[in-house]
Design a protein around this motif. Sequence first.
Motif, PDB file in Angstrom:
ATOM      1  N   GLU A  60       4.747 -14.323  -2.943  1.00 51.10           N
ATOM      2  CA  GLU A  60       4.608 -13.734  -4.245  1.00 51.10           C
ATOM      3  C   GLU A  60       5.585 -12.694  -4.442  1.00 51.10           C
ATOM      4  O   GLU A  60       5.811 -11.967  -3.475  1.00 51.10           O
ATOM      5  CB  GLU A  60       3.350 -13.594  -4.626  1.00 51.10           C
ATOM      6  CG  GLU A  60       2.535 -12.241  -4.036  1.00 51.10           C
ATOM      7  CD  GLU A  60       1.395 -11.815  -4.772  1.00 51.10           C
ATOM      8  OE1 GLU A  60       1.123 -12.649  -5.940  1.00 51.10           O
ATOM      9  OE2 GLU A  60       0.615 -11.239  -4.203  1.00 51.10           O
ATOM     10  N   GLN A  61       5.830 -12.748  -5.876  1.00 49.77           N
ATOM     11  CA  GLN A  61       6.745 -11.443  -6.426  1.00 49.77           C
ATOM     12  C   GLN A  61       5.995 -10.997  -7.732  1.00 49.77           C
ATOM     13  O   GLN A  61       5.801 -12.048  -8.431  1.00 49.77           O
ATOM     14  CB  GLN A  61       8.052 -12.051  -6.576  1.00 49.77           C
ATOM     15  CG  GLN A  61       9.018 -10.736  -6.900  1.00 49.77           C
ATOM     16  CD  GLN A  61      10.664 -11.264  -7.088  1.00 49.77           C
ATOM     17  OE1 GLN A  61      10.832 -12.054  -6.073  1.00 49.77           O
ATOM     18  NE2 GLN A  61      11.154 -11.085  -7.980  1.00 49.77           N
ATOM     19  N   TYR A  62       5.809  -9.934  -7.903  1.00 51.77           N
ATOM     20  CA  TYR A  62       5.161  -9.317  -9.130  1.00 51.77           C
ATOM     21  C   TYR A  62       5.510  -8.069  -9.560  1.00 51.77           C
ATOM     22  O   TYR A  62       6.248  -7.142  -8.621  1.00 51.77           O
ATOM     23  CB  TYR A  62       3.790  -9.306  -8.866  1.00 51.77           C
ATOM     24  CG  TYR A  62       3.271  -8.383  -7.757  1.00 51.77           C
ATOM     25  CD1 TYR A  62       2.750  -7.232  -7.969  1.00 51.77           C
ATOM     26  CD2 TYR A  62       3.057  -8.868  -6.434  1.00 51.77           C
ATOM     27  CE1 TYR A  62       2.425  -6.262  -7.076  1.00 51.77           C
ATOM     28  CE2 TYR A  62       2.696  -8.061  -5.387  1.00 51.77           C
ATOM     29  CZ  TYR A  62       2.346  -6.723  -5.752  1.00 51.77           C
ATOM     30  OH  TYR A  62       1.808  -5.979  -4.810  1.00 51.77           O
ATOM     31  N   ARG A  63       5.502  -7.584 -10.872  1.00 56.65           N
ATOM     32  CA  ARG A  63       5.903  -6.209 -11.123  1.00 56.65           C
ATOM     33  C   ARG A  63       4.425  -5.418 -11.220  1.00 56.65           C
ATOM     34  O   ARG A  63       3.387  -6.021 -11.861  1.00 56.65           O
ATOM     35  CB  ARG A  63       6.428  -6.173 -12.652  1.00 56.65           C
ATOM     36  CG  ARG A  63       6.796  -5.014 -13.174  1.00 56.65           C
ATOM     37  CD  ARG A  63       7.354  -5.087 -14.393  1.00 56.65           C
ATOM     38  NE  ARG A  63       8.609  -5.841 -14.563  1.00 56.65           N
ATOM     39  CZ  ARG A  63       9.826  -5.556 -14.284  1.00 56.65           C
ATOM     40  NH1 ARG A  63      10.014  -4.249 -13.936  1.00 56.65           N
ATOM     41  NH2 ARG A  63      11.018  -6.355 -14.374  1.00 56.65           N
ATOM     42  N   ASP A  64       4.690  -4.348 -10.650  1.00 57.81           N
ATOM     43  CA  ASP A  64       3.444  -3.420 -10.662  1.00 57.81           C
ATOM     44  C   ASP A  64       3.304  -2.861 -11.853  1.00 57.81           C
ATOM     45  O   ASP A  64       4.312  -2.154 -12.301  1.00 57.81           O
ATOM     46  CB  ASP A  64       3.764  -2.339  -9.541  1.00 57.81           C
ATOM     47  CG  ASP A  64       2.458  -1.346  -9.445  1.00 57.81           C
ATOM     48  OD1 ASP A  64       2.363  -0.310 -10.332  1.00 57.81           O
ATOM     49  OD2 ASP A  64       1.687  -1.469  -8.547  1.00 57.81           O
ATOM     50  N   MET A  70       9.268  -3.905  -9.163  1.00 57.70           N
ATOM     51  CA  MET A  70       8.995  -5.385  -8.728  1.00 57.70           C
ATOM     52  C   MET A  70       8.546  -5.245  -7.112  1.00 57.70           C
ATOM     53  O   MET A  70       9.155  -4.464  -6.332  1.00 57.70           O
ATOM     54  CB  MET A  70      10.294  -6.167  -8.683  1.00 57.70           C
ATOM     55  CG  MET A  70      10.748  -6.388 -10.012  1.00 57.70           C
ATOM     56  SD  MET A  70       9.423  -7.359 -10.972  1.00 57.70           S
ATOM     57  CE  MET A  70       9.329  -8.964 -10.202  1.00 57.70           C
ATOM     58  N   HIS A  71       7.677  -5.990  -6.920  1.00 62.55           N
ATOM     59  CA  HIS A  71       6.916  -5.940  -5.550  1.00 62.55           C
ATOM     60  C   HIS A  71       7.010  -7.407  -4.976  1.00 62.55           C
ATOM     61  O   HIS A  71       7.244  -8.250  -5.927  1.00 62.55           O
ATOM     62  CB  HIS A  71       5.497  -5.520  -5.453  1.00 62.55           C
ATOM     63  CG  HIS A  71       5.401  -4.180  -5.526  1.00 62.55           C
ATOM     64  ND1 HIS A  71       5.201  -3.342  -4.408  1.00 62.55           N
ATOM     65  CD2 HIS A  71       5.655  -3.215  -6.498  1.00 62.55           C
ATOM     66  CE1 HIS A  71       4.828  -2.254  -4.777  1.00 62.55           C
ATOM     67  NE2 HIS A  71       5.415  -2.111  -6.227  1.00 62.55           N
ATOM     68  N   ALA A  72       7.295  -7.561  -3.707  1.00 63.60           N
ATOM     69  CA  ALA A  72       6.841  -9.070  -3.135  1.00 63.60           C
ATOM     70  C   ALA A  72       6.587  -8.861  -1.778  1.00 63.60           C
ATOM     71  O   ALA A  72       6.247  -7.868  -1.295  1.00 63.60           O
ATOM     72  CB  ALA A  72       8.658  -9.513  -2.660  1.00 63.60           C
ATOM     73  N   ASN A  86       4.808  -6.388   2.805  1.00 60.85           N
ATOM     74  CA  ASN A  86       5.033  -5.892   1.301  1.00 60.85           C
ATOM     75  C   ASN A  86       6.297  -4.899   1.198  1.00 60.85           C
ATOM     76  O   ASN A  86       6.522  -4.366   1.987  1.00 60.85           O
ATOM     77  CB  ASN A  86       3.720  -4.898   0.903  1.00 60.85           C
ATOM     78  CG  ASN A  86       2.651  -5.652   1.338  1.00 60.85           C
ATOM     79  OD1 ASN A  86       2.030  -6.594   0.304  1.00 60.85           O
ATOM     80  ND2 ASN A  86       1.558  -5.522   2.003  1.00 60.85           N
ATOM     81  N   TYR A  88       9.026  -3.904  -1.885  1.00 63.33           N
ATOM     82  CA  TYR A  88       9.384  -3.549  -3.304  1.00 63.33           C
ATOM     83  C   TYR A  88      10.823  -3.087  -3.522  1.00 63.33           C
ATOM     84  O   TYR A  88      11.894  -2.844  -2.724  1.00 63.33           O
ATOM     85  CB  TYR A  88       8.783  -2.238  -3.587  1.00 63.33           C
ATOM     86  CG  TYR A  88       8.927  -0.866  -3.180  1.00 63.33           C
ATOM     87  CD1 TYR A  88       9.726   0.093  -3.911  1.00 63.33           C
ATOM     88  CD2 TYR A  88       8.657  -0.679  -1.927  1.00 63.33           C
ATOM     89  CE1 TYR A  88       9.787   1.436  -3.527  1.00 63.33           C
ATOM     90  CE2 TYR A  88       9.045   0.687  -1.282  1.00 63.33           C
ATOM     91  CZ  TYR A  88       9.581   1.750  -2.181  1.00 63.33           C
ATOM     92  OH  TYR A  88       9.999   2.925  -1.686  1.00 63.33           O
TER      93      TYR A  88
END
Length: 107
Positions: A60-64, A70-72, A86, A88
């Motif tokens: 997954e990829q998401y914004r903290d 952005m994190h993945a 993890n 970023y």
Amino acid sequence: MPCPEVVTGHVAIPGEDFERIQRSVDRGQNMWRLSPVRTAQEVGIVHLGLRMNDVYTFVEQYRDADSGLMHAVVRVKHRNCTYLVNLYQPQKQGPGGIWVVESVTEI
């Protein structure tokens, strides 16, 4: 511990200069840094005890929400162990930003 060769926990690569790495990517070098999976592979093989023939899967990829970064997450199957890597983006967010490994967790 079944895979003692793999480094887990918070990752800090000595001499890793995010600004310098971002500049080199902006100039077209080290383009693997733009892919979380390729970054997990390259950094994992050189620094963390992972192998080229391990199985690397984008999770997954998401914004903290707090930091805005952005994190993945990349799952790695290494021998009989499974890890979450993890990553970023410390410099630029989005497609042109480099990825760096933040931590490795065994699951």
